[in-house]
Design a protein around this motif. Sequence first.
Motif, PDB file in Angstrom:
ATOM      1  N   LYS A  11       0.841  -1.189   0.000  1.00 25.01           N
ATOM      2  CA  LYS A  11       0.000   0.000   0.000  1.00 25.01           C
ATOM      3  C   LYS A  11       0.881   1.245   0.000  1.00 25.01           C
ATOM      4  CE  LYS A  11      -3.873  -2.293   0.254  1.00 25.01           C
ATOM      5  NZ  LYS A  11      -3.287  -3.621   0.006  1.00 25.01           N
ATOM      6  N   GLU A  62      -4.920   5.058   3.948  1.00 29.98           N
ATOM      7  CA  GLU A  62      -4.681   4.650   5.339  1.00 29.98           C
ATOM      8  C   GLU A  62      -3.228   4.894   5.720  1.00 29.98           C
ATOM      9  OE1 GLU A  62      -5.868   0.643   5.906  1.00 29.98           O
ATOM     10  OE2 GLU A  62      -7.926   0.971   5.197  1.00 29.98           O
ATOM     11  N   LYS A  64       0.401   4.630   7.651  1.00 31.33           N
ATOM     12  CA  LYS A  64       1.213   3.583   8.265  1.00 31.33           C
ATOM     13  C   LYS A  64       1.409   3.942   9.735  1.00 31.33           C
ATOM     14  CE  LYS A  64       5.600   1.100   7.839  1.00 31.33           C
ATOM     15  NZ  LYS A  64       5.971   1.160   9.261  1.00 31.33           N
ATOM     16  N   THR A  65       1.061   3.027  10.632  1.00 31.89           N
ATOM     17  CA  THR A  65       1.123   3.333  12.065  1.00 31.89           C
ATOM     18  C   THR A  65       1.991   2.358  12.851  1.00 31.89           C
ATOM     19  OG1 THR A  65      -0.908   2.071  12.457  1.00 31.89           O
ATOM     20  CG2 THR A  65      -1.144   4.443  12.052  1.00 31.89           C
ATOM     21  N   LYS A  67       5.042  -1.128  12.644  1.00 28.86           N
ATOM     22  CA  LYS A  67       6.050  -1.815  11.844  1.00 28.86           C
ATOM     23  C   LYS A  67       5.374  -2.858  10.961  1.00 28.86           C
ATOM     24  CE  LYS A  67      10.075  -4.901  12.382  1.00 28.86           C
ATOM     25  NZ  LYS A  67       9.425  -6.112  11.833  1.00 28.86           N
ATOM     26  N   ASN A  68       5.776  -2.891   9.693  1.00 35.75           N
ATOM     27  CA  ASN A  68       5.207  -3.880   8.780  1.00 35.75           C
ATOM     28  C   ASN A  68       5.605  -5.288   9.199  1.00 35.75           C
ATOM     29  OD1 ASN A  68       4.117  -1.867   7.180  1.00 35.75           O
ATOM     30  ND2 ASN A  68       5.793  -1.886   5.709  1.00 35.75           N
ATOM     31  N   HIS A  71       8.491  -7.589   4.988  1.00 33.06           N
ATOM     32  CA  HIS A  71       9.456  -6.637   4.456  1.00 33.06           C
ATOM     33  C   HIS A  71      10.413  -7.331   3.496  1.00 33.06           C
ATOM     34  CE1 HIS A  71      12.074  -8.167   7.805  1.00 33.06           C
ATOM     35  NE2 HIS A  71      13.030  -7.936   6.921  1.00 33.06           N
ATOM     36  N   GLU A 113       8.079   6.209   2.371  1.00 31.50           N
ATOM     37  CA  GLU A 113       6.791   6.168   3.070  1.00 31.50           C
ATOM     38  C   GLU A 113       6.885   5.397   4.382  1.00 31.50           C
ATOM     39  OE1 GLU A 113       3.221   5.409   1.042  1.00 31.50           O
ATOM     40  OE2 GLU A 113       3.599   6.860  -0.556  1.00 31.50           O
ATOM     41  N   ASN A 115       8.208   2.306   5.004  1.00 27.27           N
ATOM     42  CA  ASN A 115       8.215   0.840   4.972  1.00 27.27           C
ATOM     43  C   ASN A 115       9.624   0.321   5.238  1.00 27.27           C
ATOM     44  OD1 ASN A 115       5.377   0.406   4.031  1.00 27.27           O
ATOM     45  ND2 ASN A 115       6.138   1.602   2.296  1.00 27.27           N
ATOM     46  N   ASN A 190      -2.303  -5.833   7.148  1.00 22.80           N
ATOM     47  CA  ASN A 190      -0.918  -5.657   6.719  1.00 22.80           C
ATOM     48  C   ASN A 190      -0.849  -4.705   5.527  1.00 22.80           C
ATOM     49  OD1 ASN A 190      -0.025  -7.453   8.655  1.00 22.80           O
ATOM     50  ND2 ASN A 190       0.104  -9.188   7.249  1.00 22.80           N
ATOM     51  N   ARG A 191       0.071  -3.741   5.579  1.00 29.80           N
ATOM     52  CA  ARG A 191       0.265  -2.833   4.449  1.00 29.80           C
ATOM     53  C   ARG A 191       1.038  -3.514   3.317  1.00 29.80           C
ATOM     54  NH1 ARG A 191      -1.054   2.334   4.822  1.00 29.80           N
ATOM     55  NH2 ARG A 191       0.446   2.980   3.218  1.00 29.80           N
TER      56      ARG A 191
END
Length: 245
Positions: A11, A62, A64-65, A67-68, A71, A113, A115, A190-191
């Motif tokens: 995303k 939305e 990002k808030t 940790k992904n 990765h 962004e 990530n 999950n982004r």
Amino acid sequence: MATRLVQINMKARDDAALGRFWAEALGWGIDHEAPGVTNLEPVGFAYPAPAAVCIDLVVSEEPKTVKNRVHLDLATTSDAHQAELVARLTDLGATLADVGQGDVPWTVMADPEGNEFCVLEPREVYRDTGPIAAVVVDCADPRGMAGFWGEAMDWTVHEVTDGFASMRSARGVGPYLEFIRTSDAKSGWNRVHLDVSPYRGDDPAAEEARLRALGATDPGIDQSAISWTILVDPEGNEFCLLSPR
């Protein structure tokens, strides 16, 4: 019947700008299949093929808030290459990131962004993966995840321990898919997620039923407007079952 990992979905607030960053980072080409969707793959690549796991960036408002949980790890061939790559990515807009990694030989960074991704020190195991060494998934149970994904896909499981599991395409090319044990709980959607596809000629409905029998579940959302199927793995990570290719 089986699926294979064909791409990751990421995303993005600005898919075109983030796509330019990752295309420069990987040396890949850019395409746009629709407004708000940017596709990245190696130049001259015939999608889908096991030599690469492609990237789809899809616009999302939305923020990002956290940790992904998924990765990328980037491969390097020498200490000098690692330092050069970190410097080049910094010039492109990446920043150093602290996810509690402590003193490690790899470099944790974040794209423009936010990530997270890692630039690895040279490792023999990743000498022939291409620019992406591995797609890494945080999880509570690497053994369980390797069990599910090892049955879900036709990839070969290479290593399984209580803290780590890895698998790679059956042809022994392209990046690894790795599961790393973490105590962090999943929070929200999950982004970054995995996209898998059956082979040409396979029945997608039968493949969906097979994945459900292995432990995949329904995310509980309306999917009537999309042509693919969203499922959830045994640890709650969303993934998409695309049309056969």
